[in-house]
Design a protein around this motif. Sequence first.
Motif, PDB file in Angstrom:
ATOM      1  N   SER A 141       0.828  -1.196   0.000  1.00 33.68           N
ATOM      2  CA  SER A 141       0.000   0.000   0.000  1.00 33.68           C
ATOM      3  C   SER A 141       0.868   1.254   0.000  1.00 33.68           C
ATOM      4  CB  SER A 141      -0.876  -0.024   1.264  1.00 33.68           C
ATOM      5  OG  SER A 141      -1.518   1.202   1.453  1.00 33.68           O
ATOM      6  N   SER A 142       0.342   2.353  -0.532  1.00 32.13           N
ATOM      7  CA  SER A 142       1.061   3.624  -0.448  1.00 32.13           C
ATOM      8  C   SER A 142       0.767   4.331   0.867  1.00 32.13           C
ATOM      9  CB  SER A 142       0.692   4.525  -1.625  1.00 32.13           C
ATOM     10  OG  SER A 142      -0.676   4.904  -1.534  1.00 32.13           O
ATOM     11  N   THR A 143      -0.236   3.836   1.610  1.00 34.60           N
ATOM     12  CA  THR A 143      -0.557   4.419   2.914  1.00 34.60           C
ATOM     13  C   THR A 143       0.637   4.216   3.837  1.00 34.60           C
ATOM     14  OG1 THR A 143      -2.894   3.926   2.612  1.00 34.60           O
ATOM     15  CG2 THR A 143      -2.164   4.356   4.853  1.00 34.60           C
ATOM     16  N   LEU A 144       0.977   5.268   4.557  1.00 32.95           N
ATOM     17  CA  LEU A 144       2.143   5.254   5.426  1.00 32.95           C
ATOM     18  C   LEU A 144       1.698   5.364   6.873  1.00 32.95           C
ATOM     19  CD1 LEU A 144       5.274   5.344   5.398  1.00 32.95           C
ATOM     20  CD2 LEU A 144       5.072   7.824   5.319  1.00 32.95           C
ATOM     21  N   THR A 145       2.126   4.419   7.699  1.00 30.65           N
ATOM     22  CA  THR A 145       1.869   4.479   9.137  1.00 30.65           C
ATOM     23  C   THR A 145       3.163   4.913   9.809  1.00 30.65           C
ATOM     24  OG1 THR A 145       0.201   2.758   9.017  1.00 30.65           O
ATOM     25  CG2 THR A 145       1.160   3.189  11.191  1.00 30.65           C
ATOM     26  N   VAL A 146       3.059   5.927  10.640  1.00 28.25           N
ATOM     27  CA  VAL A 146       4.218   6.477  11.339  1.00 28.25           C
ATOM     28  C   VAL A 146       4.027   6.219  12.827  1.00 28.25           C
ATOM     29  CG1 VAL A 146       5.517   8.580  11.859  1.00 28.25           C
ATOM     30  CG2 VAL A 146       4.481   8.273   9.594  1.00 28.25           C
TER      31      VAL A 146
ATOM     32  N   CYS B  83      -4.172  13.181   5.929  1.00 26.58           N
ATOM     33  CA  CYS B  83      -4.061  12.617   7.278  1.00 26.58           C
ATOM     34  C   CYS B  83      -5.268  11.718   7.531  1.00 26.58           C
ATOM     35  CB  CYS B  83      -3.984  13.706   8.340  1.00 26.58           C
ATOM     36  SG  CYS B  83      -3.728  13.039  10.009  1.00 26.58           S
ATOM     37  N   ILE B  84      -5.001  10.456   7.807  1.00 29.17           N
ATOM     38  CA  ILE B  84      -6.067   9.482   8.024  1.00 29.17           C
ATOM     39  C   ILE B  84      -6.334   9.308   9.518  1.00 29.17           C
ATOM     40  CG2 ILE B  84      -6.731   7.066   7.692  1.00 29.17           C
ATOM     41  CD1 ILE B  84      -4.852   7.190   5.146  1.00 29.17           C
ATOM     42  N   SER B  85      -5.276   9.235  10.312  1.00 26.78           N
ATOM     43  CA  SER B  85      -5.432   9.126  11.768  1.00 26.78           C
ATOM     44  C   SER B  85      -4.210   9.725  12.453  1.00 26.78           C
ATOM     45  CB  SER B  85      -5.639   7.669  12.199  1.00 26.78           C
ATOM     46  OG  SER B  85      -4.494   6.908  11.921  1.00 26.78           O
ATOM     47  N   TYR B  86      -4.411  10.132  13.706  1.00 26.75           N
ATOM     48  CA  TYR B  86      -3.359  10.830  14.456  1.00 26.75           C
ATOM     49  C   TYR B  86      -3.696  10.683  15.930  1.00 26.75           C
ATOM     50  CZ  TYR B  86       0.191  14.530  14.863  1.00 26.75           C
ATOM     51  OH  TYR B  86       1.342  15.252  15.115  1.00 26.75           O
TER      52      TYR B  86
ATOM     53  N   HIS C  25       5.914   7.923  31.272  1.00 29.86           N
ATOM     54  CA  HIS C  25       6.890   8.785  30.589  1.00 29.86           C
ATOM     55  C   HIS C  25       7.033   8.413  29.115  1.00 29.86           C
ATOM     56  CE1 HIS C  25       8.203   9.075  34.830  1.00 29.86           C
ATOM     57  NE2 HIS C  25       8.493  10.308  34.490  1.00 29.86           N
ATOM     58  N   ARG C  26       6.590   7.200  28.775  1.00 30.36           N
ATOM     59  CA  ARG C  26       6.762   6.698  27.405  1.00 30.36           C
ATOM     60  C   ARG C  26       5.448   6.824  26.630  1.00 30.36           C
ATOM     61  NH1 ARG C  26      11.745   5.017  26.590  1.00 30.36           N
ATOM     62  NH2 ARG C  26      12.919   4.331  28.404  1.00 30.36           N
ATOM     63  N   ILE C  27       5.559   7.468  25.500  1.00 30.82           N
ATOM     64  CA  ILE C  27       4.392   7.784  24.673  1.00 30.82           C
ATOM     65  C   ILE C  27       4.695   7.339  23.245  1.00 30.82           C
ATOM     66  CG2 ILE C  27       2.946   9.663  23.768  1.00 30.82           C
ATOM     67  CD1 ILE C  27       3.923  11.226  26.362  1.00 30.82           C
ATOM     68  N   ALA C  28       3.690   6.790  22.591  1.00 35.32           N
ATOM     69  CA  ALA C  28       3.786   6.476  21.166  1.00 35.32           C
ATOM     70  C   ALA C  28       2.767   7.340  20.437  1.00 35.32           C
ATOM     71  CB  ALA C  28       3.510   5.004  20.909  1.00 35.32           C
ATOM     72  N   MET C  29       3.212   7.984  19.400  1.00 29.50           N
ATOM     73  CA  MET C  29       2.336   8.756  18.524  1.00 29.50           C
ATOM     74  C   MET C  29       2.170   7.924  17.268  1.00 29.50           C
ATOM     75  SD  MET C  29       0.895  11.638  18.762  1.00 29.50           S
ATOM     76  CE  MET C  29      -0.409  12.077  17.665  1.00 29.50           C
ATOM     77  N   ILE C  30       0.940   7.472  16.993  1.00 27.66           N
ATOM     78  CA  ILE C  30       0.696   6.634  15.827  1.00 27.66           C
ATOM     79  C   ILE C  30      -0.166   7.417  14.852  1.00 27.66           C
ATOM     80  CG2 ILE C  30      -0.225   4.448  14.987  1.00 27.66           C
ATOM     81  CD1 ILE C  30       0.409   3.290  17.776  1.00 27.66           C
ATOM     82  N   GLU C  31       0.382   7.570  13.663  1.00 26.41           N
ATOM     83  CA  GLU C  31      -0.260   8.387  12.632  1.00 26.41           C
ATOM     84  C   GLU C  31      -0.388   7.561  11.361  1.00 26.41           C
ATOM     85  OE1 GLU C  31       2.318  11.766  12.035  1.00 26.41           O
ATOM     86  OE2 GLU C  31       2.875  11.741  14.150  1.00 26.41           O
ATOM     87  N   GLU C  32      -1.428   7.852  10.595  1.00 29.19           N
ATOM     88  CA  GLU C  32      -1.572   7.216   9.292  1.00 29.19           C
ATOM     89  C   GLU C  32      -1.781   8.310   8.248  1.00 29.19           C
ATOM     90  OE1 GLU C  32      -3.735   3.315   7.380  1.00 29.19           O
ATOM     91  OE2 GLU C  32      -4.687   4.312   9.069  1.00 29.19           O
ATOM     92  N   TRP C  33      -0.999   8.223   7.179  1.00 30.52           N
ATOM     93  CA  TRP C  33      -1.006   9.226   6.113  1.00 30.52           C
ATOM     94  C   TRP C  33      -1.267   8.554   4.774  1.00 30.52           C
ATOM     95  CZ3 TRP C  33      -0.781  14.246   7.512  1.00 30.52           C
ATOM     96  CH2 TRP C  33      -0.405  14.505   8.823  1.00 30.52           C
TER      97      TRP C  33
ATOM     98  N   ALA D 105       2.018  13.459   1.729  1.00 29.53           N
ATOM     99  CA  ALA D 105       1.152  14.041   2.764  1.00 29.53           C
ATOM    100  C   ALA D 105       1.920  14.201   4.075  1.00 29.53           C
ATOM    101  CB  ALA D 105      -0.090  13.173   2.971  1.00 29.53           C
ATOM    102  N   LEU D 106       2.741  13.214   4.414  1.00 28.10           N
ATOM    103  CA  LEU D 106       3.554  13.310   5.631  1.00 28.10           C
ATOM    104  C   LEU D 106       4.567  14.446   5.515  1.00 28.10           C
ATOM    105  CD1 LEU D 106       4.466  12.286   8.407  1.00 28.10           C
ATOM    106  CD2 LEU D 106       5.956  10.667   7.194  1.00 28.10           C
ATOM    107  N   ASN D 107       5.206  14.556   4.372  1.00 28.97           N
ATOM    108  CA  ASN D 107       6.167  15.644   4.173  1.00 28.97           C
ATOM    109  C   ASN D 107       5.500  17.004   4.294  1.00 28.97           C
ATOM    110  OD1 ASN D 107       8.236  13.814   3.848  1.00 28.97           O
ATOM    111  ND2 ASN D 107       8.162  13.855   1.620  1.00 28.97           N
TER     112      ASN D 107
END
Length: 99
Positions: free
Chosen positions: A2-7, A38-41, A51-59, A64-66
Motif C-alpha cells: 500500500s502507499s498508505t504510510l503508518t508512522v 491525514c487518516i489518523s493521528y 513517561h513513554r508515549i507512542a504517537m501513531i499516525e496514518e497518512w 502528505a507526511l512531508n
Amino acid sequence: MSSTLTVVAYLHAKPGQEKKLLDELVAMREPSLAEPGCISYQAYVEGRDPHRIAMIEEWKDRAALNAHFESPHFQRFAPKLEGLLAEPLVIKHFTAVDG
C-alpha cells in the motif's frame, strides 16, 4: 504494498514533563487531522511507564507526511520537543502488506 504510510513516533518525556508533552501532542491532533492526506493521528501512553508515549499516525502517502512536517502547527511544535524529551525522538515508518 500500500502507499498508505503508518508512522510510529516513540517519545520519552523528561520527569515532570509528561503532562506538558501530552498536552502538546493533543493540541496537534485536530489541525493534523484537518490536513489533506491525514487518516489518523493518536497519542498512546505506555501502561507501565507514563513517561513513554507512542504517537501513531496514518497518512495517505509520503507526500502528505512531508507536507505535515512543513505545516505551521508542526513547525511551532517541533522546537518544543527538545525541552520535553529525556531521549531523542525515534520515528519508524511502516507500509501495510496487502494480501
